[in-house]
Design a protein around this motif. Sequence first.
Motif, PDB file in Angstrom:
ATOM      1  N   GLY A  75       0.799  -1.223   0.000  1.00  0.00           N
ATOM      2  CA  GLY A  75       0.000   0.000   0.000  1.00  0.00           C
ATOM      3  C   GLY A  75       0.831   1.272   0.000  1.00  0.00           C
ATOM      4  N   LYS A  76       2.148   1.141  -0.171  1.00  0.00           N
ATOM      5  CA  LYS A  76       3.028   2.314  -0.205  1.00  0.00           C
ATOM      6  C   LYS A  76       2.969   2.974  -1.580  1.00  0.00           C
ATOM      7  CE  LYS A  76       4.963   1.379   3.873  1.00  0.00           C
ATOM      8  NZ  LYS A  76       4.776   2.243   5.044  1.00  0.00           N
ATOM      9  N   LYS A  77       3.263   4.275  -1.607  1.00  0.00           N
ATOM     10  CA  LYS A  77       3.425   4.991  -2.867  1.00  0.00           C
ATOM     11  C   LYS A  77       4.911   5.283  -3.038  1.00  0.00           C
ATOM     12  CE  LYS A  77       0.588   7.729  -4.711  1.00  0.00           C
ATOM     13  NZ  LYS A  77      -0.152   8.948  -5.115  1.00  0.00           N
ATOM     14  N   VAL A  78       5.483   4.740  -4.085  1.00  0.00           N
ATOM     15  CA  VAL A  78       6.939   4.743  -4.241  1.00  0.00           C
ATOM     16  C   VAL A  78       7.386   5.633  -5.403  1.00  0.00           C
ATOM     17  CG1 VAL A  78       8.974   3.304  -4.649  1.00  0.00           C
ATOM     18  CG2 VAL A  78       7.036   2.393  -3.340  1.00  0.00           C
ATOM     19  N   ALA A  79       8.335   6.516  -5.134  1.00  0.00           N
ATOM     20  CA  ALA A  79       8.957   7.339  -6.175  1.00  0.00           C
ATOM     21  C   ALA A  79      10.418   6.929  -6.289  1.00  0.00           C
ATOM     22  CB  ALA A  79       8.846   8.813  -5.831  1.00  0.00           C
ATOM     23  N   VAL A  80      10.852   6.663  -7.502  1.00  0.00           N
ATOM     24  CA  VAL A  80      12.245   6.281  -7.754  1.00  0.00           C
ATOM     25  C   VAL A  80      12.921   7.402  -8.522  1.00  0.00           C
ATOM     26  CG1 VAL A  80      13.795   4.614  -8.845  1.00  0.00           C
ATOM     27  CG2 VAL A  80      11.632   3.833  -7.849  1.00  0.00           C
ATOM     28  N   LEU A  81      13.953   7.978  -7.925  1.00  0.00           N
ATOM     29  CA  LEU A  81      14.752   9.012  -8.588  1.00  0.00           C
ATOM     30  C   LEU A  81      16.079   8.362  -8.956  1.00  0.00           C
ATOM     31  CD1 LEU A  81      13.976  12.023  -6.221  1.00  0.00           C
ATOM     32  CD2 LEU A  81      12.906  11.489  -8.405  1.00  0.00           C
ATOM     33  N   ALA A  82      16.215   8.035 -10.227  1.00  0.00           N
ATOM     34  CA  ALA A  82      17.401   7.322 -10.691  1.00  0.00           C
ATOM     35  C   ALA A  82      18.316   8.279 -11.439  1.00  0.00           C
ATOM     36  CB  ALA A  82      16.988   6.167 -11.601  1.00  0.00           C
ATOM     37  N   VAL A  83      19.543   8.372 -10.987  1.00  0.00           N
ATOM     38  CA  VAL A  83      20.511   9.268 -11.622  1.00  0.00           C
ATOM     39  C   VAL A  83      21.317   8.482 -12.640  1.00  0.00           C
ATOM     40  CG1 VAL A  83      22.376  10.893 -11.253  1.00  0.00           C
ATOM     41  CG2 VAL A  83      20.644  10.573  -9.486  1.00  0.00           C
ATOM     42  N   ASP A  84      21.238   8.910 -13.912  1.00  0.00           N
ATOM     43  CA  ASP A  84      21.913   8.232 -15.008  1.00  0.00           C
ATOM     44  C   ASP A  84      23.220   8.957 -15.335  1.00  0.00           C
ATOM     45  OD1 ASP A  84      21.122   5.880 -16.196  1.00  0.00           O
ATOM     46  OD2 ASP A  84      20.772   6.813 -18.130  1.00  0.00           O
ATOM     47  N   THR A 116       7.422   6.900   0.074  1.00  0.00           N
ATOM     48  CA  THR A 116       8.715   6.199   0.094  1.00  0.00           C
ATOM     49  C   THR A 116       9.511   6.639  -1.128  1.00  0.00           C
ATOM     50  OG1 THR A 116       7.598   4.294   1.097  1.00  0.00           O
ATOM     51  CG2 THR A 116       9.852   3.963   0.316  1.00  0.00           C
ATOM     52  N   ILE A 117      10.628   7.300  -0.899  1.00  0.00           N
ATOM     53  CA  ILE A 117      11.466   7.813  -1.990  1.00  0.00           C
ATOM     54  C   ILE A 117      12.734   6.971  -2.071  1.00  0.00           C
ATOM     55  CG2 ILE A 117      12.486   9.862  -3.031  1.00  0.00           C
ATOM     56  CD1 ILE A 117       9.559  10.287  -2.335  1.00  0.00           C
ATOM     57  N   LEU A 118      12.968   6.365  -3.233  1.00  0.00           N
ATOM     58  CA  LEU A 118      14.184   5.581  -3.455  1.00  0.00           C
ATOM     59  C   LEU A 118      15.095   6.357  -4.396  1.00  0.00           C
ATOM     60  CD1 LEU A 118      12.585   2.047  -4.104  1.00  0.00           C
ATOM     61  CD2 LEU A 118      13.198   3.090  -1.913  1.00  0.00           C
ATOM     62  N   ILE A 119      16.339   6.576  -3.973  1.00  0.00           N
ATOM     63  CA  ILE A 119      17.291   7.323  -4.801  1.00  0.00           C
ATOM     64  C   ILE A 119      18.418   6.385  -5.213  1.00  0.00           C
ATOM     65  CG2 ILE A 119      18.806   9.324  -4.944  1.00  0.00           C
ATOM     66  CD1 ILE A 119      17.169  10.514  -2.631  1.00  0.00           C
ATOM     67  N   GLU A 120      18.486   6.118  -6.507  1.00  0.00           N
ATOM     68  CA  GLU A 120      19.526   5.241  -7.030  1.00  0.00           C
ATOM     69  C   GLU A 120      20.697   6.078  -7.521  1.00  0.00           C
ATOM     70  OE1 GLU A 120      20.408   2.209 -10.784  1.00  0.00           O
ATOM     71  OE2 GLU A 120      18.461   3.201 -10.599  1.00  0.00           O
ATOM     72  N   THR A 121      21.892   5.756  -7.066  1.00  0.00           N
ATOM     73  CA  THR A 121      23.068   6.505  -7.504  1.00  0.00           C
ATOM     74  C   THR A 121      23.668   5.872  -8.755  1.00  0.00           C
ATOM     75  OG1 THR A 121      24.704   5.239  -6.259  1.00  0.00           O
ATOM     76  CG2 THR A 121      23.580   7.007  -5.089  1.00  0.00           C
ATOM     77  N   VAL A 122      24.563   6.617  -9.382  1.00  0.00           N
ATOM     78  CA  VAL A 122      25.219   6.156 -10.606  1.00  0.00           C
ATOM     79  C   VAL A 122      26.024   4.892 -10.355  1.00  0.00           C
ATOM     80  CG1 VAL A 122      26.960   6.736 -12.310  1.00  0.00           C
ATOM     81  CG2 VAL A 122      25.336   8.453 -11.579  1.00  0.00           C
ATOM     82  N   GLY A 123      26.748   4.847  -9.269  1.00  0.00           N
ATOM     83  CA  GLY A 123      27.610   3.713  -8.957  1.00  0.00           C
ATOM     84  C   GLY A 123      28.490   4.076  -7.795  1.00  0.00           C
ATOM     85  N   VAL A 124      29.629   3.447  -7.698  1.00  0.00           N
ATOM     86  CA  VAL A 124      30.522   3.695  -6.582  1.00  0.00           C
ATOM     87  C   VAL A 124      31.405   4.895  -6.889  1.00  0.00           C
ATOM     88  CG1 VAL A 124      32.387   2.743  -5.201  1.00  0.00           C
ATOM     89  CG2 VAL A 124      30.495   1.292  -5.907  1.00  0.00           C
ATOM     90  N   GLY A 125      31.424   5.854  -5.989  1.00  0.00           N
ATOM     91  CA  GLY A 125      32.227   7.058  -6.193  1.00  0.00           C
ATOM     92  C   GLY A 125      31.825   8.137  -5.221  1.00  0.00           C
ATOM     93  N   GLN A 126      32.121   9.382  -5.569  1.00  0.00           N
ATOM     94  CA  GLN A 126      31.830  10.503  -4.681  1.00  0.00           C
ATOM     95  C   GLN A 126      30.337  10.762  -4.539  1.00  0.00           C
ATOM     96  OE1 GLN A 126      34.443  13.268  -6.862  1.00  0.00           O
ATOM     97  NE2 GLN A 126      35.332  13.770  -4.888  1.00  0.00           N
TER      98      GLN A 126
END
Length: 360
Positions: free
Chosen positions: A115-124, A182-192
């Motif tokens: 029942g959650k509302k999920v937003a995914v902010l994916a940084v490409d 619920t906000i999910l933030i995906e990063t580019v990868g490993v780094g700064q």
Amino acid sequence: MNQNSKKSALKENDGIEQPDSISAKSVVQIQHFRKRQPSANELITAILNGDKTALSRAITLVESTNPEHLEKANEVIQGCLPHANKSVRIGITGVPGVGKSTFIEAFGKYLTSLGKKVAVLAVDPSSSISHGSILGDKTRMEELVKDENAFIRPSASGESLGGVARKTRESIMLCEACGFDTILIETVGVGQSETAVHSMVDFFLLLNLAGAGDELQGIKRGIMEMADLIVINKADGDNITKAKLAKTEYNRALHLFPMKNSGWSPTVTTCSAIEKEGIDSVWKIIEEYFHLTKENNYFNTKRANQNQYWLMETINDQLKNNFYNNPEIIQLLEENKKAVSTNEISPFAAAFLLLKKYFK
């Protein structure tokens, strides 16, 4: 026989005229809609009513580098601010190939089933050569993108630190105002980029692989210190034994790190995103973290500190933009670049002259 009167062997017959695939009326309506830009108040009202299209348009405004869009974007953010800060923010990172998109889709689908509302902010990641981005996260998350209770927004990293989109922080607030809890933030990868993401989320999740090898340990160490949970993904098939062994090794490693201010002891678990196994355990651990940090007030203290941090970051960012867009500075900067390259002036003296001119 006149050569011009000869008929060519290559002859094109008149074909059947095809009907218009799109009505002229529809074309006019679409063009009219695209030309008309909604006002800030219209965007705010639509966002508060849960309109995903308005949310996307507002995020585009926020991400725009056009100075004309800045005032309107700030107006939208200010209007949404009283309705924000009502979500949990989870940062998700990991080495390339760890299965971030697959995990986020499985995790997001599990949350919407609750029942959650999920937003995914994916940084490409943006290319340093062409400056372009694939923005393929919606393609990789085929199931989640069709979920009514989910919103996926891929953004190009541009030239921002480590690949974190410059306006991700504001995008979070807009998503919260739109009703996403619920906000999910995906990063580019490993780094700064992990440092920047850590400064805008409540919980930091690190995805790892079993048997990745010691060559990655140096990269992982700094991130492991920030991680609240380490998830060993792809724990399926012949990899289950390796995943269990990796879980034991990471648990031992975590004991070497100092205690966190939150009072939380980071832990390790395994899952298979593709098999959708262990996803429920991941969410259970995250819930335990939020229960603890809200009870000891660390949750609110961290949010307050993050707000102060982003105040300073925004000031720095705006000063930098104003400096480089100043017409006098643009010309003077080019002159000093040439002078520096030919050793006519030192880089430090040139910088001093430019700043003195700017603040005069």
